[in-house]
Design a protein around this motif. Structure first.
Motif, PDB file in Angstrom:
ATOM      1  N   ARG A  30       0.885  -1.334   0.045  1.00 28.31           N
ATOM      2  CA  ARG A  30      -0.101   0.053  -0.034  1.00 28.31           C
ATOM      3  C   ARG A  30       0.834   1.129  -0.065  1.00 28.31           C
ATOM      4  O   ARG A  30       1.828   1.443   0.661  1.00 28.31           O
ATOM      5  CB  ARG A  30      -0.844   0.146   1.190  1.00 28.31           C
ATOM      6  N   CYS A  46      -4.952   5.781   2.428  1.00 27.58           N
ATOM      7  CA  CYS A  46      -4.576   4.774   1.362  1.00 27.58           C
ATOM      8  C   CYS A  46      -4.861   5.333  -0.140  1.00 27.58           C
ATOM      9  O   CYS A  46      -6.223   5.551  -0.491  1.00 27.58           O
ATOM     10  CB  CYS A  46      -5.317   3.497   1.564  1.00 27.58           C
ATOM     11  N   GLU A  48      -4.542   3.818  -2.969  1.00 25.60           N
ATOM     12  CA  GLU A  48      -5.143   2.958  -3.776  1.00 25.60           C
ATOM     13  C   GLU A  48      -6.550   2.779  -3.572  1.00 25.60           C
ATOM     14  O   GLU A  48      -7.397   2.939  -4.541  1.00 25.60           O
ATOM     15  CB  GLU A  48      -4.707   1.477  -3.667  1.00 25.60           C
TER      16      GLU A  48
END
Length: 69
Positions: A30, A46, A48
């Motif tokens: 991550r 995060c 993503e």
């Protein structure tokens, strides 16, 4: 070592690339930005998932600073 990298990245507002082991035993990689560091976990954004997450400190297996964005 991992905690030192995370503390420095949080202080410098840098992205961090993590290798994380979740509670189900799955490894993920991550790219995150750290917001809070507490005994019960690390609060991150995060990249993503485009969402805030709380990660268990013991689940963070490796960390590398990626610099400012």
């Amino acid at each position: 070592m991992v905690e030192t990298v995370l503390h420095q990245a949080a202080r410098e507002k840098e992205m961090v690339e993590l290798i994380y082991l979740d509670r189900k035993g799955r490894l993920t990689q991550r790219r995150v930005r750290i917001f809070k560091w507490k005994e019960e976990g690390v609060w991150v954004y995060c990249e993503e998932r485009k969402a805030f997450r709380r990660l268990r400190r013991e689940g963070i297996l490796a960390a590398e600073r990626k610099g400012r964005r």
